[in-house]
Design a protein around this motif. Structure first.
Motif, PDB file in Angstrom:
ATOM      1  N   VAL A 101      26.236  54.414  38.806  1.00  0.00           N
ATOM      2  CA  VAL A 101      27.729  55.528  38.359  1.00  0.00           C
ATOM      3  C   VAL A 101      27.092  57.267  39.546  1.00  0.00           C
ATOM      4  O   VAL A 101      26.905  58.164  39.200  1.00  0.00           O
ATOM      5  N   LYS A 102      27.186  56.545  40.439  1.00  0.00           N
ATOM      6  CA  LYS A 102      27.198  57.884  42.483  1.00  0.00           C
ATOM      7  C   LYS A 102      25.657  58.057  41.973  1.00  0.00           C
ATOM      8  O   LYS A 102      25.977  59.155  42.621  1.00  0.00           O
TER       9      LYS A 102
ATOM     10  N   ARG B 187      34.355  60.374  35.432  1.00  0.00           N
ATOM     11  CA  ARG B 187      33.777  60.175  36.028  1.00  0.00           C
ATOM     12  C   ARG B 187      33.026  61.519  36.333  1.00  0.00           C
ATOM     13  O   ARG B 187      32.580  61.113  38.018  1.00  0.00           O
ATOM     14  N   HIS B 188      32.497  62.395  35.310  1.00  0.00           N
ATOM     15  CA  HIS B 188      32.127  63.522  35.735  1.00  0.00           C
ATOM     16  C   HIS B 188      33.014  64.033  37.128  1.00  0.00           C
ATOM     17  O   HIS B 188      31.769  64.732  37.786  1.00  0.00           O
ATOM     18  N   ASP B 189      33.503  63.844  37.457  1.00  0.00           N
ATOM     19  CA  ASP B 189      35.088  64.930  37.834  1.00  0.00           C
ATOM     20  C   ASP B 189      35.504  66.036  37.686  1.00  0.00           C
ATOM     21  O   ASP B 189      35.248  66.353  36.666  1.00  0.00           O
ATOM     22  N   SER B 210      31.168  64.451  42.228  1.00  0.00           N
ATOM     23  CA  SER B 210      29.912  64.331  42.271  1.00  0.00           C
ATOM     24  C   SER B 210      29.389  63.568  42.834  1.00  0.00           C
ATOM     25  O   SER B 210      29.266  62.233  43.140  1.00  0.00           O
TER      26      SER B 210
END
Lengths: 171, 421
Positions: A101-102, B187-189, B210
């Motif tokens: 997750v990035k 996606r936390h964007d 991020s």
């Protein structure tokens, strides 16, 4: 691996799955016998950074991985960066990283150790870490095999046993 | 050591905490546009306050547009700030493609495009400065930065790490600036919803992405925010590699999203983010500014040199194969090639470990020894035609296949990058 913990606790309550499901967990429950079978008895301990380490009976070698709790918190692992073999790493220093997750998350040496083998399976199937993170057999999600010196063995004794680790992650 | 009085939001500056305060450092409090005092090493004067245990809330602004420098200072702050502190850093980079820790630049980036932009900008209507290629230390995918994109970074204790927390902070800042249509997605964007010209539904555009880095003691969340990038139309093409159909890579892929500018002034955005950060964490114990002179700090220079090294940018690439024809592992159909060769390459750390060149029907080629490629770094091959000829391939095929490979694997870029050394 300190990092993953807690992060998602609020957002995504985790079903704690600490019931023993893989062989290594069962092994922990076994009493330590001085004369075991042909296979060396292993003791497993955990760090507050969510790594586990099995130490061989002669306290000279070990296997390291990340805990089920950590694997669950990380989310889908898409890449495992394995360390080069042959170098001594001090306790707490990075011995690789996982990406999910990035996030690039360091894996830290639970004790002073020297990497002798890395789990090549993780190069092809990083998701193995999510499926069987505490399995130290072929096909399991263990990360490295290591050589341990006296200092490392002494550090091992100070780590959390399964029960203490479970209590720690339930806090 | 005497713990300085740090309760006031405004009063504390680098000056208060530096061991040998110079009168000129008061200038660091002036607006960002004012020239920095030419003190010998600015960041070194920040090192003591950055690591001081009582400085639990810190804010830094960069005056450098060098992506390698900004990432290196940010990494140093991750290492030295107190374990329980929360640190905001704001910076803007000159045009650059910043790709993730575990990505493959041959697969993520159109290297030919970068070469054209550097060498013949007018031919490709590029009016900005050349684009730098940067592998960052955090995870995630490839993004484009330029002067119209402001980067925010928050370092905090891992116990408090949450992928959405500081994206939400930026959304609050944007909302305060009159952008109510922004939100954090799954996606936390950060995305913005706009009414569609054609469909009844809203259209969603990404404005901020991020990435995160988690170490034992600290967590880092950094993100972009597209404000007024003049190069938006180019981003998609820059991040589309001609090798896409031929490379099978371990590691991390990028997720393509339509992007748009949110149309806010850089300084207004920075000020708004700082305000939201302050309202989350209260009194700011230390504010610092830095510029290119941060390179005078040994550890920062070391990290900078590592980020700029070929062995980091290219050599940290997870293993990959490049095959002109379908293989068992990568059976995707391939477009027909203008030459009769089946080329297969396997690289680990960007170094060729296995190479085979045959006729398309699998027949061996007389006089050819592809093993001469073994041990060669892909990023050092600046002319495939030459390399194929040296391996014993005939002139005609070497030229045809070589020119094609030069294009697909960005050999011109390799040449340019090597000449820069």
């Amino acid at each position: 691996m300190a990092s993953i913990a807690c992060s998602l606790r609020a957002a995504r309550p985790v079903a704690m799955r600490f019931a023993p499901r893989a062989a290594p967990m069962a092994r922990l429950a076994m009493p330590f016998r001085s004369f075991s079978s042909t296979r060396l008895s292993l003791a497993r301990k955990y760090t507050k950074d969510h790594e586990w380490i099995d130490l061989s009976a002669d306290r000279k070698t070990g296997v390291i991985g990340i805990s089920e709790y950590a694997a669950e918190q990380l989310g889908d692992v898409v890449y495992v960066e394995l360390p080069p073999a042959g170098e001594w790493t001090d306790q707490g220093d990075s011995i690789g990283a996982v990406e999910s997750v990035k996030s690039a998350s360091d894996i830290n040496a639970p004790i002073r150790c020297k990497v002798t083998h890395t789990n090549a399976l993780l190069e092809e199937k990083p998701a193995t870490i999510n499926q069987v993170p505490e399995d130290d057999s072929a096909g399991g999600g263990w990360i490295v095999k290591v050589e341990v010196d006296e200092e490392g063995a002494a550090q091992f004794d100070e780590l959390l046993d399964a029960e203490a680790y479970k209590a720690f992650t339930s806090e | 050591m005497r713990i300085p009085q740090l309760s006031s939001r405004r009063a504390t500056t680098a000056r208060l905490l530096t061991r040998s305060p110079s009168p000129s450092s008061a200038a660091s409090l002036l607006p960002a546009s004012s020239p920095l005092p030419s003190s010998a090493s600015r960041f070194s004067s920040l090192t003591a306050p950055a690591s001081h245990p009582s400085n639990k809330v810190q804010i830094y602004t960069s005056h450098s547009n060098d992506p390698f420098l900004n990432l290196s200072v940010e990494h140093r702050l991750l290492q030295i700030t107190p374990p329980d502190s929360t640190v905001l850093t704001l910076y803007v980079n000159s045009p650059s493609i910043i790709f993730g820790r575990n990505q493959n630049p041959w697969l993520q980036v159109n290297l030919n495009r970068l070469t054209q932009i550097a060498q013949q900008p007018s031919r490709v209507s590029w009016t900005d400065s050349p684009i730098q290629l940067v592998r960052r230390r955090s995870g995630g995918g490839a993004v484009f930065h330029d002067a119209g994109n402001v980067n925010f970074s928050v370092i905090c204790p891992p116990e408090r790490f949450d992928r959405d927390k500081h994206a939400e902070m930026v959304v609050r800042a944007l909302k305060a600036l009159g952008r109510p249509n922004t939100r954090v997605n799954q996606r936390h964007d950060i995305v913005m919803d706009v009414a569609s010209d054609v469909a009844p539904d809203m259209e969603t555009y990404k404005i901020s992405g991020s990435a995160y880095k988690l170490t034992r003691l600290r967590s880092l969340h950094h993100g972009t925010c597209l404000l007024r990038s003049p190069n938006l139309a180019s981003i998609s093409g820059l991040l589309r590699s001609p090798a896409l159909g031929y490379i099978d890579a371990r590691g991390v892929d990028s997720v393509r999203s339509p992007v748009r500018n949110i149309d806010v002034d850089n300084q207004e955005f920075k000020d708004a983010v700082v305000r939201e950060f302050e309202s989350m964490y209260g009194d700011v114990h230390f504010r610092g500014e830095f510029d290119d002179t941060a390179l005078e700090v040994d550890e920062i220079r070391k990290g900078y040199q590592e980020l700029k090294s070929k062995s980091w940018i290219w050599g940290q690439t997870p293993k990959f194969t490049f095959s002109t024809h379908p293989t068992e592992e990568d059976p995707r159909p391939r477009p027909e090639l203008p030459f009769d060769l089946n080329i297969h390459l396997f690289a680990r750390h960007g170094v060729i470990e296995d190479m085979s060149i045959k006729h398309s029907d699998g027949a061996a080629i007389n006089g050819l020894d592809a093993s001469v490629f073994h041990g060669t770094s892909v990023w050092e091959i600046t002319n495939w035609t030459e390399s194929l000829r040296r391996a014993g391939l005939g002139d005609g095929l070497s030229k045809e296949a070589g020119e094609w490979l030069n294009g697909v694997l960005g050999a011109e870029y390799a040449k340019m990058a090597l000449n820069e050394m």
